[in-house]
Scaffold this active site. Structure first.
Site, PDB file in Angstrom:
ATOM      1  CB  SER A 165      -1.117   0.446   1.207  1.00 55.92           C
ATOM      2  OG  SER A 165      -1.279   0.720   1.201  1.00 55.92           O
ATOM      3  CG  ASP A 240      -7.233  -3.005  -2.587  1.00 56.30           C
ATOM      4  OD1 ASP A 240      -8.136  -1.661  -2.033  1.00 56.30           O
ATOM      5  OD2 ASP A 240      -5.833  -2.918  -2.771  1.00 56.30           O
ATOM      6  CG  HIS A 270      -5.967  -1.673   0.922  1.00 56.18           C
ATOM      7  ND1 HIS A 270      -5.783  -1.511  -0.081  1.00 56.18           N
ATOM      8  CD2 HIS A 270      -5.628  -1.644   1.500  1.00 56.18           C
ATOM      9  CE1 HIS A 270      -4.700  -0.534   0.451  1.00 56.18           C
ATOM     10  NE2 HIS A 270      -4.204  -0.237   1.959  1.00 56.18           N
TER      11      HIS A 270
END
Ligand SMILES: *[C@@H]1O[C@H](CO)[C@@H](O)[C@H](O)[C@H]1NC(C)=O
Ligand SMILES: *[C@@H]1O[C@H](CO)[C@@H](O)[C@H](O)[C@H]1NC(C)=O
Ligand SMILES: *[C@@H]1O[C@H](CO)[C@@H](O)[C@H](O)[C@H]1NC(C)=O
Length: 292
Positions: A165, A240, A270
């Site tokens: 991320s 996600d 995610h």
């Protein structure tokens, strides 16, 4: 304990609600608080799971930055020295939690893949001093890489940058700035974004005219093509809900480095892509084929 720690990985990443609040109310100065939710989960600044809790052979480090901050870090060594590989991971985590929450990942890299792992805490997170922002975190990642380069037992290893991320943006930035040094052997990116600005229109379409207010850029879309001749593994969770998977696909498409490898997880969101079946198999395959 292991289950508990995996649970910690499922921390809320506050882009959606956070950026929404920023742009709709114009709270320019609160952006950093929202983009870098370092107090989530509760006590993330004080409760940092330690390597010994997972039976890991590790050094707990304090690394000074050139601008006077002190970064907390763990250096995990392979559990079985006789199998140790000539590889050092530098891990950059997402925008919530702390390095301790990601120890189960480092454990696999150290004990099953026999690699060294440097887990670096950004400024303002966990037990590190300071406040996070883009410039500061870029100094932190460089501090971690320079630490590896300065250690006799690590400097002649193959360095793999691994970012999840926000950590993907940190890793891309670091790889581009250090590409001429020749010691970065690979990059692994999981569920990362094109830029913070490009997160805004996809997360809150009505706010797209306010994106100029956003001062944290993390321009991975511009930076990534600057990486050449370094193997890159893209790990994308197709469910996600925070970073649209189209961001990862676009990064893959504009990537000019070879080889570039795409792996997707049909049920990965995610938070949980790292626990999806196949994830560590793909990492190991990448190591065996392109790094070791
Ligand atoms: C991600 O984790 C957070 C915190 O545990 C949770 O609130 C959120 O629902 C999770 N997202 C998904 C899609 O599971
Ligand atoms: C470590 O690796 C060596 C060589 O593969 C093996 O013989 C030994 O049993 C391993 N030790 C442990 C504790 O797993
Ligand atoms: C480890 O990797 C580095 C960088 O590729 C290389 O220079 C060195 O010779 C390798 N050492 C061993 C013991 O394989």
């Amino acid at each position: 304990m292991a289950t508990l720690l995996w649970g910690y990985l499922r921390v809320p990443i506050m882009f959606a609600s956070g950026l929404g609040a920023v742009v709709s109310s114009g709270l320019y100065y609160y952006q950093n608080e929202l983009i870098y939710p370092r107090n989530i989960p509760a006590n993330a600044r004080t409760d940092v799971p330690r390597p010994a809790q997972l039976g890991l052979d590790a050094e707990e480090l304090s690394l000074p930055t050139p601008d006077g901050e002190t970064l907390s870090a763990f250096l995990i060594k392979p559990g079985n020295v006789s199998k140790a590989k000539n590889v050092t991971f530098i891990m950059f985590h997402g925008n919530a939690g702390n390095i301790g929450h990601r120890l189960p990942i480092a454990k696999i890299l150290a004990n099953e893949f026999h690699c060294n792992v440097l887990m670096l805490e950004y400024r303002g997170y966990g037990l590190s001093t300071g406040n996070p922002d883009e410039k500061g975190i870029a100094k932190d990642s460089q501090t971690g890489l320079d630490f590896i380069r300065g250690r006799g037992d690590l400097k002649n290893t193959k360095i793999v940058i691994y970012g999840q991320s926000l950590g993907g943006a940190v890793g891309i930035d670091l790889a581009v700035k250090n590409k001429d040094h020749g010691d970065i052997a690979g990059v692994i990116l999981e569920n990362t974004f094109l830029s913070i600005k490009k997160m805004i229109p996809s997360v809150i379409p009505a706010a797209k005219y306010l994106t100029p207010l956003c001062h944290q850029v993390w321009p991975s879309e511009e930076m990534l093509p600057g990486i050449t001749n370094i193997p890159i593994l893209f790990l994308s969770g197709l469910q996600d809900e925070i970073v649209p998977p189209s961001h990862m696909k676009r990064l893959f498409d504009i990537c000019r480095s070879e080889p570039k490898i795409w792996k997707e997880f049909p049920y990965g969101d995610h938070n949980n892509t790292v626990t999806e079946a196949g994830y560590f198999h793909y990492v190991q395959e990448f190591l065996d084929k392109y790094i070791v």
